[in-house]
Design a protein around this motif. Structure first.
Motif, PDB file in Angstrom:
ATOM      1  N   LEU A   1       0.834  -1.202   0.000  1.00 20.40           N
ATOM      2  CA  LEU A   1       0.000   0.000   0.000  1.00 20.40           C
ATOM      3  C   LEU A   1       0.864   1.245   0.000  1.00 20.40           C
ATOM      4  CD1 LEU A   1      -2.278  -1.281   2.879  1.00 20.40           C
ATOM      5  CD2 LEU A   1      -2.812  -1.342   0.445  1.00 20.40           C
ATOM      6  N   SER A   2       0.415   2.222  -0.785  1.00 25.18           N
ATOM      7  CA  SER A   2       1.096   3.511  -0.764  1.00 25.18           C
ATOM      8  C   SER A   2       0.083   4.606  -1.068  1.00 25.18           C
ATOM      9  CB  SER A   2       2.232   3.527  -1.795  1.00 25.18           C
ATOM     10  OG  SER A   2       1.742   3.144  -3.059  1.00 25.18           O
ATOM     11  N   LEU A   3       0.438   5.827  -0.751  1.00 23.07           N
ATOM     12  CA  LEU A   3      -0.432   6.957  -1.049  1.00 23.07           C
ATOM     13  C   LEU A   3      -0.339   7.307  -2.533  1.00 23.07           C
ATOM     14  CD1 LEU A   3       0.218   9.440   1.916  1.00 23.07           C
ATOM     15  CD2 LEU A   3      -1.749   7.955   1.566  1.00 23.07           C
ATOM     16  N   THR A   4      -1.458   7.683  -3.118  1.00 22.43           N
ATOM     17  CA  THR A   4      -1.425   8.275  -4.446  1.00 22.43           C
ATOM     18  C   THR A   4      -1.044   9.743  -4.296  1.00 22.43           C
ATOM     19  OG1 THR A   4      -3.734   8.943  -4.319  1.00 22.43           O
ATOM     20  CG2 THR A   4      -3.288   6.740  -5.159  1.00 22.43           C
ATOM     21  N   ASP A   5      -0.835  10.402  -5.414  1.00 16.65           N
ATOM     22  CA  ASP A   5      -0.565  11.841  -5.352  1.00 16.65           C
ATOM     23  C   ASP A   5      -1.731  12.560  -4.680  1.00 16.65           C
ATOM     24  OD1 ASP A   5       1.836  11.479  -6.546  1.00 16.65           O
ATOM     25  OD2 ASP A   5       1.198  12.095  -8.554  1.00 16.65           O
ATOM     26  N   GLU A   6      -2.931  12.123  -5.035  1.00 11.78           N
ATOM     27  CA  GLU A   6      -4.102  12.752  -4.434  1.00 11.78           C
ATOM     28  C   GLU A   6      -4.137  12.476  -2.929  1.00 11.78           C
ATOM     29  OE1 GLU A   6      -7.642  11.878  -6.628  1.00 11.78           O
ATOM     30  OE2 GLU A   6      -8.928  12.838  -5.129  1.00 11.78           O
ATOM     31  N   GLY A   7      -3.721  11.286  -2.542  1.00 13.54           N
ATOM     32  CA  GLY A   7      -3.645  10.966  -1.123  1.00 13.54           C
ATOM     33  C   GLY A   7      -2.673  11.887  -0.400  1.00 13.54           C
ATOM     34  N   ARG A   8      -1.542  12.131  -1.009  1.00 15.51           N
ATOM     35  CA  ARG A   8      -0.566  13.025  -0.396  1.00 15.51           C
ATOM     36  C   ARG A   8      -1.112  14.446  -0.297  1.00 15.51           C
ATOM     37  NH1 ARG A   8       3.260   9.339  -2.177  1.00 15.51           N
ATOM     38  NH2 ARG A   8       2.833   9.767  -4.365  1.00 15.51           N
ATOM     39  N   ARG A   9      -1.834  14.854  -1.333  1.00 17.93           N
ATOM     40  CA  ARG A   9      -2.416  16.199  -1.276  1.00 17.93           C
ATOM     41  C   ARG A   9      -3.434  16.289  -0.146  1.00 17.93           C
ATOM     42  NH1 ARG A   9      -1.958  15.940  -6.997  1.00 17.93           N
ATOM     43  NH2 ARG A   9      -4.063  15.130  -7.251  1.00 17.93           N
ATOM     44  N   MET A  10      -4.214  15.212   0.024  1.00 20.37           N
ATOM     45  CA  MET A  10      -5.193  15.192   1.114  1.00 20.37           C
ATOM     46  C   MET A  10      -4.499  15.333   2.463  1.00 20.37           C
ATOM     47  SD  MET A  10      -8.317  14.795   2.292  1.00 20.37           S
ATOM     48  CE  MET A  10      -9.489  13.916   1.251  1.00 20.37           C
ATOM     49  N   VAL A  11      -3.448  14.584   2.670  1.00 17.10           N
ATOM     50  CA  VAL A  11      -2.705  14.675   3.927  1.00 17.10           C
ATOM     51  C   VAL A  11      -2.167  16.088   4.120  1.00 17.10           C
ATOM     52  CG1 VAL A  11      -0.672  13.855   5.178  1.00 17.10           C
ATOM     53  CG2 VAL A  11      -2.116  12.227   3.958  1.00 17.10           C
ATOM     54  N   ALA A  12      -1.656  16.659   3.052  1.00 19.67           N
ATOM     55  CA  ALA A  12      -1.104  18.014   3.144  1.00 19.67           C
ATOM     56  C   ALA A  12      -2.192  19.028   3.516  1.00 19.67           C
ATOM     57  CB  ALA A  12      -0.456  18.405   1.814  1.00 19.67           C
ATOM     58  N   ARG A  13      -3.416  18.767   3.070  1.00 15.54           N
ATOM     59  CA  ARG A  13      -4.507  19.685   3.406  1.00 15.54           C
ATOM     60  C   ARG A  13      -4.936  19.520   4.857  1.00 15.54           C
ATOM     61  NH1 ARG A  13      -6.622  18.349  -1.645  1.00 15.54           N
ATOM     62  NH2 ARG A  13      -8.015  16.804  -0.735  1.00 15.54           N
ATOM     63  N   VAL A  14      -5.005  18.259   5.316  1.00 15.78           N
ATOM     64  CA  VAL A  14      -5.590  17.977   6.621  1.00 15.78           C
ATOM     65  C   VAL A  14      -4.600  18.182   7.764  1.00 15.78           C
ATOM     66  CG1 VAL A  14      -6.634  16.170   8.046  1.00 15.78           C
ATOM     67  CG2 VAL A  14      -7.266  16.388   5.628  1.00 15.78           C
ATOM     68  N   ALA A  15      -3.353  17.821   7.533  1.00 13.25           N
ATOM     69  CA  ALA A  15      -2.373  17.787   8.612  1.00 13.25           C
ATOM     70  C   ALA A  15      -2.238  19.107   9.388  1.00 13.25           C
ATOM     71  CB  ALA A  15      -1.019  17.349   8.069  1.00 13.25           C
ATOM     72  N   PRO A  16      -2.143  20.255   8.717  1.00 17.92           N
ATOM     73  CA  PRO A  16      -1.894  21.483   9.468  1.00 17.92           C
ATOM     74  C   PRO A  16      -2.948  21.768  10.527  1.00 17.92           C
ATOM     75  CG  PRO A  16      -1.503  21.839   7.135  1.00 17.92           C
ATOM     76  CD  PRO A  16      -2.121  20.483   7.253  1.00 17.92           C
ATOM     77  N   GLU A  17      -4.237  21.693  10.152  1.00 18.72           N
ATOM     78  CA  GLU A  17      -5.252  21.987  11.156  1.00 18.72           C
ATOM     79  C   GLU A  17      -5.300  20.910  12.232  1.00 18.72           C
ATOM     80  OE1 GLU A  17      -9.966  23.067  11.737  1.00 18.72           O
ATOM     81  OE2 GLU A  17      -9.184  22.899   9.718  1.00 18.72           O
ATOM     82  N   SER A  18      -5.051  19.675  11.816  1.00 25.04           N
ATOM     83  CA  SER A  18      -5.025  18.588  12.780  1.00 25.04           C
ATOM     84  C   SER A  18      -3.957  18.830  13.841  1.00 25.04           C
ATOM     85  CB  SER A  18      -4.756  17.274  12.042  1.00 25.04           C
ATOM     86  OG  SER A  18      -4.807  16.186  12.921  1.00 25.04           O
ATOM     87  N   GLU A  19      -2.790  19.230  13.380  1.00 26.38           N
ATOM     88  CA  GLU A  19      -1.722  19.539  14.333  1.00 26.38           C
ATOM     89  C   GLU A  19      -2.073  20.755  15.172  1.00 26.38           C
ATOM     90  OE1 GLU A  19       1.421  17.795  14.944  1.00 26.38           O
ATOM     91  OE2 GLU A  19      -0.069  16.405  14.169  1.00 26.38           O
ATOM     92  N   ALA A  20      -2.781  21.703  14.578  1.00 26.40           N
ATOM     93  CA  ALA A  20      -3.172  22.897  15.320  1.00 26.40           C
ATOM     94  C   ALA A  20      -4.124  22.534  16.461  1.00 26.40           C
ATOM     95  CB  ALA A  20      -3.830  23.909  14.379  1.00 26.40           C
ATOM     96  N   ILE A  21      -5.083  21.633  16.174  1.00 21.25           N
ATOM     97  CA  ILE A  21      -6.008  21.192  17.213  1.00 21.25           C
ATOM     98  C   ILE A  21      -5.235  20.491  18.323  1.00 21.25           C
ATOM     99  CG2 ILE A  21      -7.917  19.624  17.721  1.00 21.25           C
ATOM    100  CD1 ILE A  21      -8.918  20.127  14.844  1.00 21.25           C
ATOM    101  N   TYR A  22      -4.283  19.654  17.914  1.00 23.31           N
ATOM    102  CA  TYR A  22      -3.479  18.962  18.909  1.00 23.31           C
ATOM    103  C   TYR A  22      -2.722  19.966  19.772  1.00 23.31           C
ATOM    104  CZ  TYR A  22      -1.187  14.888  20.860  1.00 23.31           C
ATOM    105  OH  TYR A  22      -0.789  13.897  21.711  1.00 23.31           O
ATOM    106  N   GLY A  23      -2.227  21.008  19.114  1.00 25.64           N
ATOM    107  CA  GLY A  23      -1.516  22.046  19.857  1.00 25.64           C
ATOM    108  C   GLY A  23      -2.402  22.742  20.877  1.00 25.64           C
ATOM    109  N   GLN A  24      -3.659  22.964  20.505  1.00 27.58           N
ATOM    110  CA  GLN A  24      -4.613  23.575  21.446  1.00 27.58           C
ATOM    111  C   GLN A  24      -4.799  22.698  22.669  1.00 27.58           C
ATOM    112  OE1 GLN A  24      -8.361  24.316  19.614  1.00 27.58           O
ATOM    113  NE2 GLN A  24      -7.704  26.194  18.567  1.00 27.58           N
ATOM    114  N   ILE A  25      -4.962  21.402  22.425  1.00 25.86           N
ATOM    115  CA  ILE A  25      -5.142  20.466  23.532  1.00 25.86           C
ATOM    116  C   ILE A  25      -3.919  20.482  24.436  1.00 25.86           C
ATOM    117  CG2 ILE A  25      -5.332  18.014  24.095  1.00 25.86           C
ATOM    118  CD1 ILE A  25      -7.008  17.674  21.541  1.00 25.86           C
ATOM    119  N   GLU A  26      -2.763  20.453  23.799  1.00 23.01           N
ATOM    120  CA  GLU A  26      -1.502  20.459  24.541  1.00 23.01           C
ATOM    121  C   GLU A  26      -1.413  21.721  25.413  1.00 23.01           C
ATOM    122  OE1 GLU A  26       1.844  20.256  21.890  1.00 23.01           O
ATOM    123  OE2 GLU A  26       2.709  18.622  23.065  1.00 23.01           O
ATOM    124  N   GLN A  27      -1.826  22.819  24.830  1.00 27.22           N
ATOM    125  CA  GLN A  27      -1.743  24.079  25.552  1.00 27.22           C
ATOM    126  C   GLN A  27      -2.724  24.113  26.718  1.00 27.22           C
ATOM    127  OE1 GLN A  27      -2.259  27.348  22.942  1.00 27.22           O
ATOM    128  NE2 GLN A  27      -1.919  28.927  24.497  1.00 27.22           N
TER     129      GLN A  27
END
Lengths: 163, 163
Positions: B108-134
């Motif tokens: 299994l591997s990511l398609t280009d579209e899969g990578r784009r999806m991760v690139a879109r989702v990751a920043p806000e996901s990490e931001a939410i995690y940062g809020q929790i951490e804070q």
DNA sequence: CGAGATTGTTTCACATGTTATACATATGGA
DNA sequence: TCCATATGTATAACATGTGAAACAATCTCG
């Protein structure tokens, strides 16, 4: 392990926390490690984890509870609980009667057979819990429970901050 | 609350730990309190929590993984993962090719579209995690993660002790 | 009193969890 | 080589999780 980097740095250049540092994953793994101890025991009595939660809630109440009350105490969502109650009724473990004061509600209580089931299951269940407590340390477990409560408190109600 | 009794004492005379002191319930509540923050965000991208876990695992790997490897990393059971992979393939986010060396495996591997999806989702996901951490405290969170790992370790492998 | 909003519960639709089983490919000897 | 066994993955069957909507009973306010 490959080093001390706190986050992975995949070819896409996306900065994403690894699973080992993910709170949801850690909670999931810890819960699974715990439940793995209980499930076989409950299964020998024909109970799932969720059915057992309902029986426990009704045992602890001492008086009939409405569906919403049971949902809160067992942390089950309404659709799941609705199905589970149907099953528990068919199994003859739970009795459901309409509330005369407010006919939208139904009041739930254990049948005699339900009480006997709880009496059969509870001792070993508590014994398993005691083993876990002993393995991990009672004081340590109390501290862990307190911290998880602290987490819930910290997360309660900061809904729209990221708007 | 009715008092300071640490366990309930229902009419049946059954001694049963109340939910507040139940480790499985505490883990469940803590996890739900956490996931409640992430689910709406993931939903806006058409992702469930589990699909996101698979995408994350493949992102972090840097090379194709077989199904078993993904199952371990995402903590998904084989039947669930099998269904999820079918969906992710249909969505064009994941690519699955048979392993030429061992044709039982699929890689299994990511398609280009899969990578784009991760690139879109990751920043806000990490931001939410940062809020929790804070909110909860970064050091406190690290300690909590460590204790949960300790719980897993303590519970690893004492299968048949209650025989 | 009566239409509209609210509340308690159930139903629907779909995704996942869980156990058991099936299936295909590999592997290790007789 | 051929069979028995092991391994990787998928399917089956049932129970639960999750969000949305339906439904009935209740409440509210003009």
């Amino acid at each position: 392990m490959t080093g001390t980097t706190p986050t992975v740095d995949p070819p896409t250049g996306i900065d994403l926390r690894p699973f080992a540092r993910s709170l949801p994953m850690a909670l999931l793994r810890a819960r699974e490690a715990t439940m793995r101890r209980f499930r076989p025991h409950l299964a020998t009595h024909g109970l799932t984890e969720q059915r057992w939660r309902v029986l426990r809630a009704l045992t602890g109440a001492g008086e009939p509870l409405d569906v919403g009350e049971v949902a809160e105490r067992t942390f089950l969502l309404a659709p799941s609980l609705s199905r589970i109650l149907t099953d528990l009724e068919e199994l003859g473990l739970v009795d459901r009667v309409a509330d005369t004061a407010d006919r939208r509600r139904s009041l739930l209580s254990l049948t005699d057979e339900g009480r006997r089931m709880v009496a059969r299951v509870a001792p070993e269940s508590e014994a398993i819990y005691g083993q876990i407590e002993q393995r991990f340390g009672a004081a340590r477990l109390d501290a862990l429970l307190a911290e998880m409560q602290g987490l819930e408190d910290a997360l309660a109600g900061f809904e729209g901050e990221a708007t």
